[in-house]
Design an enzyme around this catalytic site. Structure first.
Site, PDB file in Angstrom:
ATOM      1  N   LYS A  14       0.840  -1.209   0.000  1.00 35.48           N
ATOM      2  CA  LYS A  14       0.000   0.000   0.000  1.00 35.48           C
ATOM      3  C   LYS A  14       0.875   1.260   0.000  1.00 35.48           C
ATOM      4  CE  LYS A  14      -1.952  -1.142   3.907  1.00 35.48           C
ATOM      5  NZ  LYS A  14      -1.321  -2.460   4.205  1.00 35.48           N
ATOM      6  N   ARG A  89      -8.968   0.953   8.646  1.00 29.86           N
ATOM      7  CA  ARG A  89      -8.546  -0.414   8.934  1.00 29.86           C
ATOM      8  C   ARG A  89      -9.595  -1.167   9.726  1.00 29.86           C
ATOM      9  NH1 ARG A  89      -2.708   0.426   8.336  1.00 29.86           N
ATOM     10  NH2 ARG A  89      -1.592  -1.540   8.446  1.00 29.86           N
ATOM     11  N   ARG A 128      11.917  -6.381   4.940  1.00 33.60           N
ATOM     12  CA  ARG A 128      11.870  -4.946   5.251  1.00 33.60           C
ATOM     13  C   ARG A 128      12.518  -4.681   6.612  1.00 33.60           C
ATOM     14  NH1 ARG A 128       6.150  -1.919   5.251  1.00 33.60           N
ATOM     15  NH2 ARG A 128       5.899  -3.056   7.194  1.00 33.60           N
ATOM     16  N   ARG A 134      12.304  -1.555  10.985  1.00 27.65           N
ATOM     17  CA  ARG A 134      11.067  -1.127  11.636  1.00 27.65           C
ATOM     18  C   ARG A 134      10.772  -2.025  12.823  1.00 27.65           C
ATOM     19  NH1 ARG A 134       6.032   0.287   7.787  1.00 27.65           N
ATOM     20  NH2 ARG A 134       4.953  -1.023   9.286  1.00 27.65           N
ATOM     21  N   ARG A 145      -0.109  -9.030  13.367  1.00 24.85           N
ATOM     22  CA  ARG A 145      -0.691  -8.087  12.401  1.00 24.85           C
ATOM     23  C   ARG A 145      -1.542  -8.803  11.356  1.00 24.85           C
ATOM     24  NH1 ARG A 145       4.709  -5.361  10.816  1.00 24.85           N
ATOM     25  NH2 ARG A 145       3.545  -4.257   9.222  1.00 24.85           N
TER      26      ARG A 145
HETATM   27  P1  B4P Z   1       4.795  -1.574   2.035  1.00 24.96           P
HETATM   28  O1  B4P Z   1       4.374  -0.817   0.821  1.00 24.96           O
HETATM   29  O2  B4P Z   1       5.623  -0.851   3.028  1.00 24.96           O
HETATM   30  O3  B4P Z   1       3.551  -2.234   2.794  1.00 24.96           O
HETATM   31  P2  B4P Z   1       2.261  -1.646   3.491  1.00 24.96           P
HETATM   32  O4  B4P Z   1       1.136  -2.468   2.944  1.00 24.96           O
HETATM   33  O5  B4P Z   1       2.144  -0.159   3.332  1.00 24.96           O
HETATM   34  O6  B4P Z   1       2.614  -1.918   5.045  1.00 24.96           O
HETATM   35  P3  B4P Z   1       1.942  -2.016   6.463  1.00 24.96           P
HETATM   36  O7  B4P Z   1       0.464  -2.316   6.332  1.00 24.96           O
HETATM   37  O8  B4P Z   1       2.763  -3.016   7.163  1.00 24.96           O
HETATM   38  O9  B4P Z   1       2.205  -0.685   7.263  1.00 24.96           O
HETATM   39  P4  B4P Z   1       1.461   0.572   7.935  1.00 24.96           P
HETATM   40  O10 B4P Z   1       2.501   1.598   7.991  1.00 24.96           O
HETATM   41  O11 B4P Z   1       0.193   0.902   7.209  1.00 24.96           O
HETATM   42  O12 B4P Z   1       5.542  -2.880   1.507  1.00 24.96           O
HETATM   43  C1  B4P Z   1       6.104  -3.855   2.378  1.00 24.96           C
HETATM   44  C2  B4P Z   1       7.426  -4.363   1.843  1.00 24.96           C
HETATM   45  O13 B4P Z   1       7.236  -5.056   0.602  1.00 24.96           O
HETATM   46  C3  B4P Z   1       8.442  -3.248   1.536  1.00 24.96           C
HETATM   47  O14 B4P Z   1       9.697  -3.662   1.970  1.00 24.96           O
HETATM   48  C4  B4P Z   1       8.402  -3.092   0.013  1.00 24.96           C
HETATM   49  O15 B4P Z   1       9.641  -2.674  -0.509  1.00 24.96           O
HETATM   50  C5  B4P Z   1       8.057  -4.494  -0.432  1.00 24.96           C
HETATM   51  N1  B4P Z   1       7.229  -4.518  -1.645  1.00 24.96           N
HETATM   52  C6  B4P Z   1       6.176  -3.686  -1.922  1.00 24.96           C
HETATM   53  N2  B4P Z   1       5.640  -3.988  -3.129  1.00 24.96           N
HETATM   54  C7  B4P Z   1       6.369  -5.065  -3.624  1.00 24.96           C
HETATM   55  C8  B4P Z   1       6.296  -5.861  -4.836  1.00 24.96           C
HETATM   56  N3  B4P Z   1       5.381  -5.620  -5.788  1.00 24.96           N
HETATM   57  N4  B4P Z   1       7.185  -6.859  -4.992  1.00 24.96           N
HETATM   58  C9  B4P Z   1       8.116  -7.124  -4.037  1.00 24.96           C
HETATM   59  N5  B4P Z   1       8.257  -6.404  -2.882  1.00 24.96           N
HETATM   60  C10 B4P Z   1       7.376  -5.393  -2.673  1.00 24.96           C
HETATM   61  O16 B4P Z   1       1.027   0.125   9.421  1.00 24.96           O
HETATM   62  C11 B4P Z   1       1.906  -0.096  10.509  1.00 24.96           C
HETATM   63  C12 B4P Z   1       1.168  -0.113  11.862  1.00 24.96           C
HETATM   64  O17 B4P Z   1       0.599   1.202  12.153  1.00 24.96           O
HETATM   65  C13 B4P Z   1      -0.033  -1.050  12.011  1.00 24.96           C
HETATM   66  O18 B4P Z   1       0.346  -2.376  12.340  1.00 24.96           O
HETATM   67  C14 B4P Z   1      -0.834  -0.356  13.169  1.00 24.96           C
HETATM   68  O19 B4P Z   1      -0.291  -0.661  14.430  1.00 24.96           O
HETATM   69  C15 B4P Z   1      -0.638   1.120  12.896  1.00 24.96           C
HETATM   70  N6  B4P Z   1      -1.731   1.692  12.086  1.00 24.96           N
HETATM   71  C16 B4P Z   1      -1.591   2.190  10.817  1.00 24.96           C
HETATM   72  N7  B4P Z   1      -2.789   2.618  10.359  1.00 24.96           N
HETATM   73  C17 B4P Z   1      -3.701   2.377  11.336  1.00 24.96           C
HETATM   74  C18 B4P Z   1      -5.110   2.578  11.436  1.00 24.96           C
HETATM   75  N8  B4P Z   1      -5.831   3.096  10.431  1.00 24.96           N
HETATM   76  N9  B4P Z   1      -5.733   2.233  12.594  1.00 24.96           N
HETATM   77  C19 B4P Z   1      -5.044   1.729  13.607  1.00 24.96           C
HETATM   78  N10 B4P Z   1      -3.707   1.491  13.579  1.00 24.96           N
HETATM   79  C20 B4P Z   1      -3.036   1.806  12.449  1.00 24.96           C
END
Ligand code: B4P
Length: 189
Positions: A14, A89, A128, A134, A145
């Site tokens: 995302k 979420r 990651r 992280r 998670r």
């Molecule tokens: P990312 O792009 O970083 O993944 P994400 O889905 O955004 O991450 P996440 O859901 O964990 O994090 P968030 O900050 O929202 O990609 C992951 C990895 O994969 C990276 O290393 C990237 O390089 C690699 N990658 C991406 N695309 C790829 C592809 N096509 N091929 C290969 N590799 C690929 O949330 C973190 C925490 O914050 C949550 O657990 C929660 O505690 C809190 N939080 C956030 N939003 C919240 C909400 N609305 N309500 C309550 N808590 C919340």
């Protein structure tokens, strides 16, 4: 006004895709995860509170998260809309977002869902952890998670599906191909 929500499990990409989309669409990325991490880095009360949940892989309480998003969406750079990444979420967050956007005179345009199997997600997040260090990317937290996602976030697929807003994108492809598919579904809808 255009509000696009990127849905997907932790590590689905995302954040990666939202960062790229903001340039193509000219809309800001609003990432609740990034906002919490920014607050933590700056040692604000919000950051310290959020971290007590994030480090365990749990969701930050809805009222705290919703208030933070309300402030962010009210800023001038969001006047034309935003790409929401990691929010909502929970169904309660989604309902609050509907009310919030109604106040702004906007509504959700599209909900692309980035699909990736769980084994691939765990590998990505462990990787990651190696690259970015992280705190919430260790194996135990990742497992929590994933459970939290299944229980609290997956129901959003039905919530937005009923409104005809969900389009699926295959997130196992390269970053560039996922981005091309996202742009295509956004242009078509
Ligand atoms: P990312 O792009 O970083 O993944 P994400 O889905 O955004 O991450 P996440 O859901 O964990 O994090 P968030 O900050 O929202 O990609 C992951 C990895 O994969 C990276 O290393 C990237 O390089 C690699 N990658 C991406 N695309 C790829 C592809 N096509 N091929 C290969 N590799 C690929 O949330 C973190 C925490 O914050 C949550 O657990 C929660 O505690 C809190 N939080 C956030 N939003 C919240 C909400 N609305 N309500 C309550 N808590 C919340």
């Amino acid at each position: 006004m255009k509000y696009i929500i990127l849905l997907g499990a932790p590590g689905a990409g995302k954040g990666t895709q939202a960062k790229l989309l903001q340039e193509s669409l000219g809309l800001p990325q609003v990432s609740t995860g990034d906002l919490f991490r920014f607050n933590l880095k700056n040692e604000t009360e919000l950051g310290k509170l959020a971290n007590t949940y994030m480090e365990k892989g749990q969701l930050v309480p809805d009222d705290v998260t919703i208030a933070m998003v309300r402030d962010r969406l009210a800023q001038p750079d969001c006047s034309e809309g935003a790409i929401l990444d990691g929010f909502p979420r929970t169904v309660a967050q989604a309902e609050a977002l509907d009310r919030l956007l109604a106040d702004f005179g906007g509504r959700i345009t599209l909900v692309p869902s980035i699909k990736v199997e769980q084994e691939v997600l765990v590998d990505r997040l462990v990787n990651r952890a190696r690259l970015e260090g992280r705190a919430d990317d260790n194996e135990e937290t990742i497992r929590t998670r994933m459970i939290v996602y299944e229980q609290q976030t997956r129901p959003l697929l039905e919530f937005y599906g009923k409104q005809g807003l969900v389009v699926e994108v295959d997130g196992r492809q390269t970053v560039e191909k996922v981005q091309a598919d996202l742009l295509q579904v956004i242009q078509e809808n």
